[in-house]
Design a protein around this motif. Structure first.
Motif, PDB file in Angstrom:
ATOM      1  N   ARG A  65      12.326  -5.505  -1.748  1.00 34.33           N
ATOM      2  CA  ARG A  65      13.266  -6.390  -2.434  1.00 34.33           C
ATOM      3  C   ARG A  65      12.630  -6.949  -3.706  1.00 34.33           C
ATOM      4  NH1 ARG A  65      14.055 -11.867  -0.620  1.00 34.33           N
ATOM      5  NH2 ARG A  65      11.805 -11.766  -0.839  1.00 34.33           N
ATOM      6  N   ASP A  66      11.379  -7.414  -3.605  1.00 34.46           N
ATOM      7  CA  ASP A  66      10.700  -8.001  -4.760  1.00 34.46           C
ATOM      8  C   ASP A  66      10.494  -6.976  -5.868  1.00 34.46           C
ATOM      9  OD1 ASP A  66      10.639 -10.296  -3.231  1.00 34.46           O
ATOM     10  OD2 ASP A  66       8.493 -10.167  -2.775  1.00 34.46           O
ATOM     11  N   LEU A  67      10.115  -5.757  -5.508  1.00 32.21           N
ATOM     12  CA  LEU A  67       9.937  -4.704  -6.512  1.00 32.21           C
ATOM     13  C   LEU A  67      11.258  -4.386  -7.204  1.00 32.21           C
ATOM     14  CD1 LEU A  67       7.519  -2.337  -4.578  1.00 32.21           C
ATOM     15  CD2 LEU A  67       6.987  -3.617  -6.658  1.00 32.21           C
ATOM     16  N   TYR A  68      12.347  -4.371  -6.449  1.00 31.82           N
ATOM     17  CA  TYR A  68      13.665  -4.119  -7.038  1.00 31.82           C
ATOM     18  C   TYR A  68      14.042  -5.249  -8.002  1.00 31.82           C
ATOM     19  CZ  TYR A  68      18.630  -3.277  -7.567  1.00 31.82           C
ATOM     20  OH  TYR A  68      19.869  -3.057  -8.107  1.00 31.82           O
ATOM     21  N   ASN A 101      12.115  -7.218  -9.599  1.00 32.94           N
ATOM     22  CA  ASN A 101      11.235  -7.168 -10.771  1.00 32.94           C
ATOM     23  C   ASN A 101      11.524  -5.977 -11.684  1.00 32.94           C
ATOM     24  OD1 ASN A 101       9.910  -9.461  -9.907  1.00 32.94           O
ATOM     25  ND2 ASN A 101       8.316  -8.333  -8.838  1.00 32.94           N
ATOM     26  N   GLY A 102      12.391  -5.070 -11.250  1.00 33.31           N
ATOM     27  CA  GLY A 102      12.741  -3.920 -12.067  1.00 33.31           C
ATOM     28  C   GLY A 102      11.762  -2.760 -11.968  1.00 33.31           C
ATOM     29  N   THR A 103      10.883  -2.773 -10.969  1.00 38.03           N
ATOM     30  CA  THR A 103       9.917  -1.678 -10.827  1.00 38.03           C
ATOM     31  C   THR A 103      10.266  -0.721  -9.694  1.00 38.03           C
ATOM     32  OG1 THR A 103       8.505  -3.124  -9.493  1.00 38.03           O
ATOM     33  CG2 THR A 103       8.003  -2.982 -11.833  1.00 38.03           C
ATOM     34  N   LEU A 104      11.402  -0.933  -9.055  1.00 33.21           N
ATOM     35  CA  LEU A 104      11.856  -0.054  -7.981  1.00 33.21           C
ATOM     36  C   LEU A 104      13.362   0.081  -8.082  1.00 33.21           C
ATOM     37  CD1 LEU A 104      11.014   1.008  -4.811  1.00 33.21           C
ATOM     38  CD2 LEU A 104      12.560  -0.874  -4.364  1.00 33.21           C
ATOM     39  N   THR A 105      13.851   1.258  -7.802  1.00 39.12           N
ATOM     40  CA  THR A 105      15.298   1.450  -7.698  1.00 39.12           C
ATOM     41  C   THR A 105      15.569   2.249  -6.442  1.00 39.12           C
ATOM     42  OG1 THR A 105      17.287   2.063  -8.922  1.00 39.12           O
ATOM     43  CG2 THR A 105      15.445   3.599  -9.035  1.00 39.12           C
ATOM     44  N   LEU A 162       0.822  -1.209   0.000  1.00 36.67           N
ATOM     45  CA  LEU A 162       0.000   0.000   0.000  1.00 36.67           C
ATOM     46  C   LEU A 162       0.856   1.259   0.000  1.00 36.67           C
ATOM     47  CD1 LEU A 162      -2.834  -0.973   2.491  1.00 36.67           C
ATOM     48  CD2 LEU A 162      -3.079  -0.515   0.052  1.00 36.67           C
ATOM     49  N   ILE A 163       1.921   1.256   0.779  1.00 35.60           N
ATOM     50  CA  ILE A 163       2.782   2.432   0.849  1.00 35.60           C
ATOM     51  C   ILE A 163       3.416   2.721  -0.497  1.00 35.60           C
ATOM     52  CG2 ILE A 163       4.961   3.292   1.807  1.00 35.60           C
ATOM     53  CD1 ILE A 163       4.071   2.014   4.483  1.00 35.60           C
ATOM     54  N   VAL A 164       3.873   1.706  -1.206  1.00 38.69           N
ATOM     55  CA  VAL A 164       4.545   1.961  -2.477  1.00 38.69           C
ATOM     56  C   VAL A 164       3.577   2.079  -3.645  1.00 38.69           C
ATOM     57  CG1 VAL A 164       6.710   0.912  -1.740  1.00 38.69           C
ATOM     58  CG2 VAL A 164       5.035  -0.475  -2.949  1.00 38.69           C
ATOM     59  N   ALA A 165       2.299   1.768  -3.462  1.00 43.38           N
ATOM     60  CA  ALA A 165       1.363   1.780  -4.580  1.00 43.38           C
ATOM     61  C   ALA A 165       0.246   2.816  -4.463  1.00 43.38           C
ATOM     62  CB  ALA A 165       0.740   0.392  -4.738  1.00 43.38           C
ATOM     63  N   ILE A 213      20.230  -8.206  -2.743  1.00 46.27           N
ATOM     64  CA  ILE A 213      19.839  -7.779  -4.083  1.00 46.27           C
ATOM     65  C   ILE A 213      21.114  -7.435  -4.861  1.00 46.27           C
ATOM     66  CG2 ILE A 213      17.546  -6.920  -3.428  1.00 46.27           C
ATOM     67  CD1 ILE A 213      18.719  -4.063  -3.470  1.00 46.27           C
ATOM     68  N   PRO A 214      21.116  -7.665  -6.169  1.00 48.04           N
ATOM     69  CA  PRO A 214      22.324  -7.369  -6.940  1.00 48.04           C
ATOM     70  C   PRO A 214      22.501  -5.873  -7.137  1.00 48.04           C
ATOM     71  CG  PRO A 214      20.578  -8.128  -8.392  1.00 48.04           C
ATOM     72  CD  PRO A 214      20.062  -8.257  -6.982  1.00 48.04           C
ATOM     73  N   ALA A 215      23.744  -5.425  -7.148  1.00 47.64           N
ATOM     74  CA  ALA A 215      24.046  -4.028  -7.463  1.00 47.64           C
ATOM     75  C   ALA A 215      23.964  -3.866  -8.980  1.00 47.64           C
ATOM     76  CB  ALA A 215      25.434  -3.658  -6.958  1.00 47.64           C
ATOM     77  N   ASN A 216      23.753  -2.643  -9.434  1.00 46.47           N
ATOM     78  CA  ASN A 216      23.644  -2.421 -10.877  1.00 46.47           C
ATOM     79  C   ASN A 216      24.709  -1.461 -11.399  1.00 46.47           C
ATOM     80  OD1 ASN A 216      22.765  -0.018  -9.864  1.00 46.47           O
ATOM     81  ND2 ASN A 216      20.757  -0.058 -10.833  1.00 46.47           N
ATOM     82  N   ASN A 217      25.773  -1.247 -10.628  1.00 52.23           N
ATOM     83  CA  ASN A 217      26.825  -0.323 -11.042  1.00 52.23           C
ATOM     84  C   ASN A 217      28.178  -0.984 -10.813  1.00 52.23           C
ATOM     85  OD1 ASN A 217      28.645   1.721 -11.445  1.00 52.23           O
ATOM     86  ND2 ASN A 217      27.620   3.203 -10.136  1.00 52.23           N
TER      87      ASN A 217
END
Length: 158
Positions: free
Chosen positions: A115-118, A120-124, A11-14, A93-97
């Motif tokens: 963690r799940d949103l990250y 899935n690529g919908t959170l950074t 709810l907080i993120v959506a 979670i994997p780093a992207n840099n």
């Protein structure tokens, strides 16, 4: 209990009402329905900034996990002491840099929705962000910035 916690995180993120930086005054009137701005084939993306006044310590939400050649996690634990999260409490979670020393970070184990949103690529995560009136260097930021960049009590005034 875990399903309630996950529901609250979702709810907080959506929910738009949680993404507000101003105080709301209820008018008692229904919201106006806005005309559509047209459609786009591009997926919608937004930066959502959470300012939780005393509600969450960012280093208790996201912490270094696996880092080399610099042991960033070890430094984190040395500096944070007893409030630094142990590795077993972090959801990796994997780093992207690849140009920074950590190959992975950890999200607090009570925040699996983040963690799940990250994953899935919908959170950074945007770490170490703050107000800068103009470009500065490590040597001149104290003289060239109007606020204390690392003091929350000063940053909220900007």
């Amino acid at each position: 209990q875990p399903s309630r916690t996950r529901c609250m995180q979702q709810l907080i993120v959506a929910t738009g009402e949680f993404h507000s930086t101003n105080f709301l005054t209820h008018s008692g009137k229904d919201r106006a329905i806005e005309a559509s701005g047209g459609s786009s084939t591009d997926p919608y993306k937004a930066i959502v900034y959470f300012y939780l006044d005393g509600g969450l310590d960012s280093y208790s939400m996201l912490a270094p996990h696996t880092c080399s050649p610099i042991d960033v996690y070890g430094k984190y634990r040395d500096i944070r002491g007893s409030i630094g999260l142990p590795l077993e409490r972090l959801l990796e979670i994997p780093a992207n840099n690849p140009s920074q020393p950590c190959s992975s970070f950890g999200v607090h184990d009570k925040l699996p929705a983040l963690r799940d949103l990250y994953i899935n690529g919908t959170l950074t995560f945007i770490a170490n962000a703050g107000l800068l009136a103009k470009p500065v260097t490590v040597d001149d930021y104290k003289d060239e910035t109007p606020v204390s960049l690392f003091a929350h009590n000063k940053m909220i005034l900007e």
